[in-house]
Design a protein around this motif. Structure first.
Motif, PDB file in Angstrom:
ATOM      1  N   LEU A 116      13.182  -2.441   5.825  1.00  0.00           N
ATOM      2  CA  LEU A 116      13.535  -3.546   4.939  1.00  0.00           C
ATOM      3  C   LEU A 116      15.028  -3.508   4.668  1.00  0.00           C
ATOM      4  CD1 LEU A 116      10.664  -3.168   2.303  1.00  0.00           C
ATOM      5  CD2 LEU A 116      10.653  -4.519   4.413  1.00  0.00           C
ATOM      6  N   PRO A 117      15.654  -4.685   4.517  1.00  0.00           N
ATOM      7  CA  PRO A 117      17.104  -4.691   4.263  1.00  0.00           C
ATOM      8  C   PRO A 117      17.482  -4.142   2.896  1.00  0.00           C
ATOM      9  CG  PRO A 117      16.216  -6.912   4.165  1.00  0.00           C
ATOM     10  CD  PRO A 117      15.117  -6.041   4.678  1.00  0.00           C
ATOM     11  N   SER A 118      16.546  -4.079   1.960  1.00  0.00           N
ATOM     12  CA  SER A 118      16.827  -3.528   0.638  1.00  0.00           C
ATOM     13  C   SER A 118      15.521  -3.089  -0.004  1.00  0.00           C
ATOM     14  CB  SER A 118      17.530  -4.559  -0.261  1.00  0.00           C
ATOM     15  OG  SER A 118      16.685  -5.669  -0.488  1.00  0.00           O
ATOM     16  N   ALA A 119      15.627  -2.266  -1.035  1.00  0.00           N
ATOM     17  CA  ALA A 119      14.440  -1.727  -1.679  1.00  0.00           C
ATOM     18  C   ALA A 119      13.681  -2.779  -2.477  1.00  0.00           C
ATOM     19  CB  ALA A 119      14.831  -0.566  -2.604  1.00  0.00           C
ATOM     20  N   ASP A 120      14.353  -3.881  -2.834  1.00  0.00           N
ATOM     21  CA  ASP A 120      13.676  -4.908  -3.619  1.00  0.00           C
ATOM     22  C   ASP A 120      13.054  -5.999  -2.757  1.00  0.00           C
ATOM     23  OD1 ASP A 120      16.075  -5.884  -2.757  1.00  0.00           O
ATOM     24  OD2 ASP A 120      16.594  -6.883  -4.631  1.00  0.00           O
ATOM     25  N   ALA A 121      13.106  -5.838  -1.424  1.00  0.00           N
ATOM     26  CA  ALA A 121      12.448  -6.805  -0.547  1.00  0.00           C
ATOM     27  C   ALA A 121      10.936  -6.716  -0.743  1.00  0.00           C
ATOM     28  CB  ALA A 121      12.820  -6.534   0.909  1.00  0.00           C
ATOM     29  N   SER A 122      10.275  -7.860  -0.635  1.00  0.00           N
ATOM     30  CA  SER A 122       8.837  -7.889  -0.871  1.00  0.00           C
ATOM     31  C   SER A 122       8.079  -7.284   0.300  1.00  0.00           C
ATOM     32  CB  SER A 122       8.367  -9.334  -1.104  1.00  0.00           C
ATOM     33  OG  SER A 122       8.639 -10.116   0.045  1.00  0.00           O
ATOM     34  N   LEU A 123       6.885  -6.766   0.002  1.00  0.00           N
ATOM     35  CA  LEU A 123       6.020  -6.151   0.999  1.00  0.00           C
ATOM     36  C   LEU A 123       4.633  -6.765   0.925  1.00  0.00           C
ATOM     37  CD1 LEU A 123       6.818  -2.331   0.786  1.00  0.00           C
ATOM     38  CD2 LEU A 123       7.065  -3.773   2.802  1.00  0.00           C
ATOM     39  N   PRO A 124       3.899  -6.770   2.027  1.00  0.00           N
ATOM     40  CA  PRO A 124       2.508  -7.220   1.960  1.00  0.00           C
ATOM     41  C   PRO A 124       1.703  -6.352   0.997  1.00  0.00           C
ATOM     42  CG  PRO A 124       3.250  -7.069   4.242  1.00  0.00           C
ATOM     43  CD  PRO A 124       4.311  -6.424   3.401  1.00  0.00           C
ATOM     44  N   ARG A 125       0.652  -6.922   0.462  1.00  0.00           N
ATOM     45  CA  ARG A 125      -0.189  -6.205  -0.493  1.00  0.00           C
ATOM     46  C   ARG A 125      -0.742  -4.928   0.150  1.00  0.00           C
ATOM     47  NH1 ARG A 125      -2.646  -7.847  -5.101  1.00  0.00           N
ATOM     48  NH2 ARG A 125      -2.051 -10.002  -4.623  1.00  0.00           N
TER      49      ARG A 125
END
Length: 923
Positions: free
Chosen positions: A756-765
């Protein structure tokens, strides 16, 4: 007259210039100067655009001849004769009707705009002589009315010796000695001037300059820096006694004698008796210079090459001096000399040689872990050497040898299932393969004994790895033939659906899928390290570690890659891949595009083609598009070579540019291969079978030793049945750099990594951020105990610590003494409670103690993602938590808790924590 001053052209020119300015200009055309003219000095001068002729006249007769023969213009007659001897008639034609006397200091003061000089300069005519030799130059003015001693000497040092610093220190002097022309300048000075300048430099640079100038006087000035590095070894405090500890008296005495002889030879080279304090101060400065150069040489800046060449020259010369003094055996005590690094590596290798003759591996540590302490200390000494970061070709094999020894203490067993095999390979065995590959290539400068130690470790680890591969091949044969369902197994044909598709749903930026053809788990592990260092954050479906998929059979590109991209078992070329990839995503109502090697190259000033850049830019909105790119660098290298143990991001064509483009658009990246590979081994020989593929053949001839027969619906070539080798040394075609197609775990495992480009990027459930501690096995980097732990809420941790079992019926539970961790002790101190007063909303004590204990258990270092997991919070909130923890723990601003690596890593100084909170003696 012998006491008449010796004048040169510079003094005469400056005197005439001053005189002409005062008289505007003189009406007489002859100037009489008392003195002697320097032999060889020019007799034709030009002063203020006026031609001046100088005549050296030691007698009255020569003065008269010069006057009579004077053709016109301005004549300067330099003579030691008195006014009475010259007579009134001659003097009447001269300026001021007498022989003028030059006072050098008057001229010097005029040039500096001063009216008086420092009393310390009163008897130093050599200073005035030297300052007059500087010539016309700007910047010679003094701010006041006095020319002080330091200003005069500083100007003289800069002009005479080329030392440009206003206050030369010992570092400046050591660097200055590297140029032979600089050192020769001292030899060109007169005795008084040389002594005077050296004394001033010693006063400015410190006593360490004494041995430096001693080397210069003894003709060894250009060796000052290398000599100082050697001196650090020869005169380090109590070195001889330390070496003699725990040894028999005879050996100790012999070593002390050898040590004394080495010091004696070094003193002879220095040319004077040694003052250890002065010499060690010089050595400290030299070490600082070399450490700085090492840092610069490690950079990618073009200037680093020049620095590296200078560094190599100095260090080679230092090693030569160490040998010249007969002190080669002491090399290991240096932290900068190449011979010291070599000695430390050899010492480490000696600890890896088996204790029992003929035993095929490292000493008994492989059975019970005993003896690893000395090995770890020896490795630490190697890695602590300043040159370790520049000599990867020497240090990496040593590091990998120790890693394999750690692994051999408790090696992986043959897998119970196919799924277990590929998961173990991406998480552990891929690192083993990486270490084995580096050990196979070896250390080009290794001694025979070290090379033998590496070979034994390699061979023993290879035996264990072969056992795992053989067991996996058996499981694979049974699983393939039974056509077992793949619901719980990630395979090439369901990777798009289970990994890429969940990342593509929603309104977040669509993923960039990078297929690195032929990338093995070993290669992926190194690439992942670099990608993370660039600021990417790793994620996975499984919180316990990375995932991998199983390649199609045989593990070749035209079967496994097309199955991966088409999301179904099939075979073919790029046209099939294009059609199948687009069709898969169209079924899910998502636009997608696939690029191959020929689509990537851009034009002038554009690394990537406009088509690729345009596709990646469509990350969000109505034009949102999944982009996949096939990169062939690794697979191509298997054909052409040379064999590579590790791959870097910048060595994979277009990988760095694609990662940058994805990050700019906020795209997650899926890094995946279609199959892995094994590398060529000299001991590998063709099987003699008539085959067209390197690692698979038809089943016309039954499988032999090292081979396995595979059949079933996943076998897409050979009519559904093939024979493939699981042993990596078998090949069926002429030699290449590497091969694929077989059943070894290194070939059948497809690493699947998500960034991910950053730690706050969203992820699938249900997906998780993957802390770095969970991406490497514990034996790879000791001290990362967190990697083996699952996330536990702080309250659960506290409860588990305080709920003590009733282990002894003779005592009540309340009578069993509670065992407190250091974290619990810290939060229970008055000091901590006082620190809490400065925090508006302090975190719960349980959370603070758990973070402290986790950091201590992990050796004092954890990633931000690991801290987030421990605290049961999002990584984006960790910086605020860490700021609060620093306020709580960094008593009196001591750096007990720190954040390094641009905010990616958290460190805790345990000893400092104990000191500040009063637990040092308690442990």
């Amino acid at each position: 007259m012998s006491d008449a001053p010796l004048l040169n052209d510079l003094v005469v020119r400056e005197f005439v210039r001053t005189l002409m300015r005062r008289t505007h200009p003189p009406t007489q055309d002859i100037i009489l100067l008392y003195g002697r003219y320097e032999p060889g000095a020019p007799t034709e001068l030009k002063v203020e655009e006026r031609q001046v002729r100088v005549a050296d006249c030691p007698s009255v007769l020569s003065v008269l001849e010069a006057e009579v023969g004077h053709p016109g213009g301005l004549l300067v007659i330099v003579t030691p004769r008195s006014d009475d001897e010259l007579g009134n008639t001659l003097r009447s034609r001269a300026v001021k009707q007498r022989a003028l006397r030059i006072h050098r200091w008057e001229i010097v003061l005029q040039r500096f705009g001063a009216r008086e000089r420092d009393p310390r300069l009163r008897d130093l005519d050599w200073v005035a002589e030297g300052l007059l030799s500087i010539g016309r130059r700007d910047g010679l003015k003094v701010p006041g009315t006095m020319l002080d001693y330091d200003t005069a000497l500083r100007c003289l040092v800069q002009h005479r010796l080329g030392l440009t610093s206003d206050a030369p220190d010992i570092t400046d002097l050591l660097t200055w000695t590297l140029e032979r022309t600089n050192v020769s300048r001292l030899d060109e000075l007169g005795p008084d001037e040389r002594v005077g300048l050296e004394d001033w430099l010693v006063r400015t640079a410190g006593p360490a300059a004494y041995p430096l100038f001693a080397l210069v006087r003894n003709g060894n000035g250009t060796d000052a820096l290398p000599f100082a590095l050697v001196a650090e070894t020869l005169w380090k405090a109590d070195l001889s006694q330390a070496d003699a500890s725990d040894q028999d008296p005879v050996a100790a005495q012999g070593r002390a004698l050898a040590f004394g002889r080495a010091q004696g030879r070094a003193e002879g080279y220095l040319g004077r008796l040694v003052d250890p304090g002065e010499l060690l101060a010089l050595a400290k400065a030299a070490r600082g210079i070399v450490t700085l150069w090492i840092g610069r040489a490690a950079d990618t800046d073009p200037a680093s090459a020049t620095t590296g060449q200078l560094l190599d020259f100095v260090l080679r010369r230092a090693d030569q001096l160490l040998s010249l003094f007969g002190a080669g055996a002491l090399a290991g005590h240096s932290s900068v000399l190449p011979s010291a690094l070599r000695a430390r590596i050899d010492e480490l290798a000696a600890l890896l040689i088996p204790e029992m003759p003929g035993e095929p591996g490292p000493r008994s540590a492989k059975r019970d872990g005993q003896g690893l302490g000395a090995v770890e200390q020896a490795l630490h000494a190697v890695e602590d050497h300043e040159l370790a970061r520049l000599r990867a070709e020497e240090v990496d094999p040593a590091r990998m040898a120790v890693r394999l020894v750690r692994w051999l203490v408790n090696p992986d067993q043959p897998p119970a299932t196919v799924a277990d095999g590929i998961k173990t390979h991406v998480r552990t065995l891929g690192f083993v393969d990486r270490a084995l590959a580096i050990l196979w290539l070896g250390d080009p400068s290794a001694s025979p004994a070290t090379a033998e130690a590496y070979a034994r470790i390699h061979d023993q680890a290879r035996v264990v790895r072969d056992q795992v591969d053989e067991g996996f091949a058996g499981r694979l044969a049974a699983w393939s033939q039974a056509s077992a369902p793949s619901d719980g197994l990630l395979v090439a044909e369901n990777t798009m659906e289970r990994i890429a598709l969940p990342l593509s749903r929603g309104t977040d930026p669509a993923p960039l899928i990078l297929i690195l053809d032929g990338m093995s788990s070993a290669a992926a592990s190194r690439l992942a390290e670099q990608i993370r260092q660039a600021g990417w954050v790793e994620a996975a479906r499984d919180a316990s570690g990375r995932e991998a998929a199983l390649a199609a059979i045989p593990s070749v590109t035209r079967v496994s890659r097309v199955s991966l991209l088409c999301a179904t078992l099939t075979s073919g070329g790029q046209d099939i891949e294009q059609a199948g990839f687009t069709a898969f995503w169209r079924r899910h109502r998502i636009d997608a595009v696939l690029f191959h090697k020929g689509d990537l190259a851009g034009g002038a000033a554009q690394r990537l083609s406009s088509r690729v850049n345009d596709a990646i830019s469509r990350a969000e909105g109505d034009e949102r598009q999944v982009v996949a790119v096939v990169l062939n660098t690794i697979d191509d290298a298997l054909d052409r070579g040379p064999a590579k143990a590790e791959w870097a991001v910048n060595e994979i064509s277009y990988l760095a540019e694609l990662l940058t483009a994805a990050r700019l658009r906020g795209r997650p990246v899926v890094l995946v291969s279609d199959h892995g590979h094994v590398l060529e081994r000299e001991r590998g020989l063709p099987s003699g079978e008539d085959a067209t593929a390197a690692r698979w053949r038809s089943a016309n001839i039954p499988a032999k030793n090292g081979e396995v027969e595979l059949s079933g619906p996943r076998v897409l070539l050979g009519g559904g049945t093939v024979v493939v080798p699981w042993r990596e040394t078998i090949r069926y075609t002429p030699r290449k750099a590497g091969y694929h197609g077989g059943a070894a775990l290194a070939e059948m495992t497809i690493p699947v990594l998500v960034f991910l480009p950053s730690a706050d990027a969203s992820l699938p459930r249900g997906w998780h951020l993957l802390p770095p501690e969970r991406t490497v096995p514990a034996w790879w980097e000791p001290g990362t105990s967190f990697q083996a732990a699952m996330p536990i809420a702080p309250a659960e941790v506290r409860q588990s610590k305080k709920a003590l079992p009733q282990v002894d019926a003779l005592f009540a539970v309340s009578e069993i003494p509670a065992v407190s961790t250091l974290g619990e002790k810290v939060v229970d101190t008055e000091t901590y409670r006082e620190q809490r007063r400065y925090v508006r909303k302090p975190p719960k004590d349980d959370l603070v103690s758990v973070v402290i204990d986790a950091l201590i258990d992990a050796g004092g270092t954890l990633s931000v993602e690991a801290i987030a997991e421990i605290a049961s919070t999002q990584p984006v909130r960790v910086p605020g938590l860490l700021a609060t923890l620093r306020t709580l723990l960094n008593v009196e601003s001591y750096p007990i808790l720190a954040v390094i690596d641009a905010g990616r890593t958290v460190t805790l100084d345990e000893e400092l924590l104990k000191t500040q909170f009063g637990f040092r003696e308690q442990g």
